[in-house]
Write a protein that holds these residues in place. Structure first.
Motif, PDB file in Angstrom:
ATOM      1  N   GLY A   1       0.782  -1.220   0.000  1.00  0.00           N
ATOM      2  CA  GLY A   1       0.000   0.000   0.000  1.00  0.00           C
ATOM      3  C   GLY A   1       0.819   1.278   0.000  1.00  0.00           C
ATOM      4  O   GLY A   1       0.407   2.289  -0.559  1.00  0.00           O
ATOM      5  N   ASP A   2       2.001   1.242   0.584  1.00  0.00           N
ATOM      6  CA  ASP A   2       2.827   2.448   0.653  1.00  0.00           C
ATOM      7  C   ASP A   2       3.788   2.569  -0.528  1.00  0.00           C
ATOM      8  O   ASP A   2       4.686   3.392  -0.516  1.00  0.00           O
ATOM      9  N   GLY A   3       3.608   1.734  -1.557  1.00  0.00           N
ATOM     10  CA  GLY A   3       4.436   1.798  -2.754  1.00  0.00           C
ATOM     11  C   GLY A   3       5.691   0.941  -2.690  1.00  0.00           C
ATOM     12  O   GLY A   3       6.443   0.874  -3.653  1.00  0.00           O
ATOM     13  N   GLU A   4       5.919   0.273  -1.578  1.00  0.00           N
ATOM     14  CA  GLU A   4       7.092  -0.603  -1.442  1.00  0.00           C
ATOM     15  C   GLU A   4       6.855  -1.882  -2.233  1.00  0.00           C
ATOM     16  O   GLU A   4       5.772  -2.461  -2.200  1.00  0.00           O
ATOM     17  N   THR A   5       7.872  -2.312  -2.973  1.00  0.00           N
ATOM     18  CA  THR A   5       7.770  -3.510  -3.796  1.00  0.00           C
ATOM     19  C   THR A   5       8.339  -4.711  -3.041  1.00  0.00           C
ATOM     20  O   THR A   5       9.365  -4.615  -2.381  1.00  0.00           O
ATOM     21  N   VAL A   6       7.648  -5.851  -3.164  1.00  0.00           N
ATOM     22  CA  VAL A   6       8.073  -7.092  -2.514  1.00  0.00           C
ATOM     23  C   VAL A   6       8.241  -8.153  -3.591  1.00  0.00           C
ATOM     24  O   VAL A   6       7.387  -8.318  -4.460  1.00  0.00           O
TER      25      VAL A   6
END
Length: 53
Positions: free
Chosen positions: A42-47
């Motif tokens: 949700g915060d734009g962090e990629t996993v």
């Protein structure tokens, strides 16, 4: 007996290295498949998730 932060950190590093060595050795001698999936939080962090079967 309390362990110092440095000792705990060193032990974690040693265990990580040992697990990596074991995994690499197993992958050298066995057939396997790899599946990778990328997702965005949700915060734009990629996993990046990788499954080895």
């Amino acid at each position: 007996m309390a362990l110092s932060k440095n000792n705990v950190s060193r032990r974690i590093d040693e265990m990580t290295e040992d697990i990596e060595i074991q995994l690499v050795e197993k992958l050298k001698t066995r057939k396997f498949s790899v599946q990778m999936d990328e997702s965005t939080l949700g915060d734009g962090e990629t996993v990046l998730i990788t499954y080895v079967r």
